[in-house]
Design a protein around this motif. Structure first.
Motif, short mmCIF file in Angstrom:
data_model
loop_
_atom_site.label_atom_id
_atom_site.label_comp_id
_atom_site.label_asym_id
_atom_site.label_seq_id
_atom_site.Cartn_x
_atom_site.Cartn_y
_atom_site.Cartn_z
N VAL A 139 0.87 -1.18 0.00
CA VAL A 139 0.00 0.00 0.00
C VAL A 139 0.91 1.23 0.00
N ALA A 140 0.49 2.23 -0.77
CA ALA A 140 1.24 3.50 -0.79
C ALA A 140 0.58 4.44 0.20
N CYS A 141 1.36 4.91 1.17
CA CYS A 141 0.81 5.82 2.18
C CYS A 141 0.31 7.10 1.51
N PRO A 142 -0.86 7.58 1.92
CA PRO A 142 -1.42 8.78 1.28
C PRO A 142 -0.66 10.06 1.62
N LEU A 143 0.14 10.04 2.67
CA LEU A 143 0.80 11.30 3.05
C LEU A 143 2.07 11.60 2.26
N HIS A 144 3.02 10.68 2.28
CA HIS A 144 4.29 10.94 1.58
C HIS A 144 4.68 9.80 0.66
N ASN A 145 3.70 8.92 0.39
CA ASN A 145 3.89 7.90 -0.65
C ASN A 145 4.93 6.82 -0.33
N TRP A 146 5.24 6.62 0.94
CA TRP A 146 6.06 5.45 1.26
C TRP A 146 5.28 4.21 0.85
N ASN A 147 6.00 3.16 0.43
CA ASN A 147 5.35 1.90 0.09
C ASN A 147 5.52 0.92 1.25
N ILE A 148 4.42 0.39 1.72
CA ILE A 148 4.43 -0.49 2.87
C ILE A 148 4.01 -1.89 2.42
N GLU A 149 4.82 -2.88 2.79
CA GLU A 149 4.51 -4.28 2.47
C GLU A 149 3.36 -4.74 3.36
N LEU A 150 2.28 -5.23 2.73
CA LEU A 150 1.13 -5.64 3.54
C LEU A 150 1.44 -6.87 4.39
N GLN A 151 2.33 -7.71 3.89
CA GLN A 151 2.65 -8.95 4.61
C GLN A 151 3.30 -8.68 5.96
N ASN A 152 4.24 -7.73 6.00
CA ASN A 152 4.98 -7.53 7.25
C ASN A 152 4.87 -6.11 7.80
N GLY A 153 4.15 -5.24 7.12
CA GLY A 153 3.94 -3.89 7.64
C GLY A 153 5.16 -2.99 7.50
N CYS A 154 6.18 -3.46 6.77
CA CYS A 154 7.43 -2.69 6.71
C CYS A 154 7.54 -1.87 5.42
N ALA A 155 8.20 -0.74 5.56
CA ALA A 155 8.44 0.13 4.42
C ALA A 155 9.45 -0.53 3.49
N THR A 156 9.29 -0.31 2.18
CA THR A 156 10.27 -0.83 1.24
C THR A 156 11.44 0.14 1.17
N ALA A 157 12.64 -0.42 0.89
CA ALA A 157 13.86 0.38 0.81
C ALA A 157 13.69 1.48 -0.24
N PRO A 158 14.29 2.62 -0.06
CA PRO A 158 15.27 2.95 0.98
C PRO A 158 14.63 3.37 2.31
N ASP A 159 13.30 3.40 2.39
CA ASP A 159 12.68 3.82 3.64
C ASP A 159 12.75 2.69 4.66
N VAL A 160 12.73 3.05 5.92
CA VAL A 160 12.83 2.03 6.97
C VAL A 160 11.77 2.25 8.03
N GLY A 161 11.33 1.15 8.62
CA GLY A 161 10.34 1.21 9.68
C GLY A 161 9.21 0.25 9.38
N CYS A 162 8.55 -0.21 10.43
CA CYS A 162 7.46 -1.17 10.26
C CYS A 162 6.29 -0.77 11.13
N SER A 163 5.10 -1.07 10.66
CA SER A 163 3.89 -0.92 11.47
C SER A 163 3.48 -2.31 11.95
N GLN A 164 2.80 -2.33 13.07
CA GLN A 164 2.35 -3.60 13.64
C GLN A 164 1.38 -4.32 12.69
N THR A 165 1.60 -5.60 12.51
CA THR A 165 0.65 -6.40 11.73
C THR A 165 -0.17 -7.28 12.67
#
Ligand code: FES
Length: 114
Positions: A64-90
């Motif tokens: 999913v692409a975040c609506p605010l700054h367009n980071w791409n987050i993997e739905l499987q693990n809640g983590c941002a795709t490189a080069p961004d870093v960080g994960c949301s709780q799944t």
């Protein structure tokens, strides 16, 4: 140890490539996503970047692409795709008969801090 699953909604209640928000008694909302292949994922509705509402993002593939700054987050693990870093709780998702269930212990206990 008891296992209890809470019924949330039907898969068909969520638009393809869309999301539905589940509001918890305590803690941030949970975003439940449906992909074009009818896979279902549940992630805290807060982007790991600055807390954007992922449920309002655009789903593509298994991301999913975040609506605010367009980071791409993997739905499987809640983590941002490189080069961004960080994960949301799944959250675990259980599907049965076209219905979506989340684990009540996880709803109650995961990522409940404000
Ligand atoms: S808050 Fe999601 S990309 Fe910035």
């Amino acid at each position: 140890m008891s296992t209890s699953w809470q019924k949330i909604c039907y898969v068909s209640d969520i638009p393809v490539l869309g999301a539905r928000v589940f509001t918890r008694p305590t803690g941030a909302d949970i975003a439940i996503f449906r992909t074009s292949q009818d896979k279902v994922f549940a992630i805290l509705d807060k982007c790991p970047h600055k807390g954007g509402p992922l449920s309002q993002g655009i789903v593509f593939g298994d991301k999913v692409a975040c609506p605010l700054h367009n980071w791409n987050i993997e739905l499987q693990n809640g983590c941002a795709t490189a080069p961004d870093v960080g994960c949301s709780q799944t959250f675990q998702v259980h599907l049965d008969g076209g219905q979506i269930f989340l684990h009540s212990d996880e709803i109650r206990s995961l990522a409940i801090e404000p």
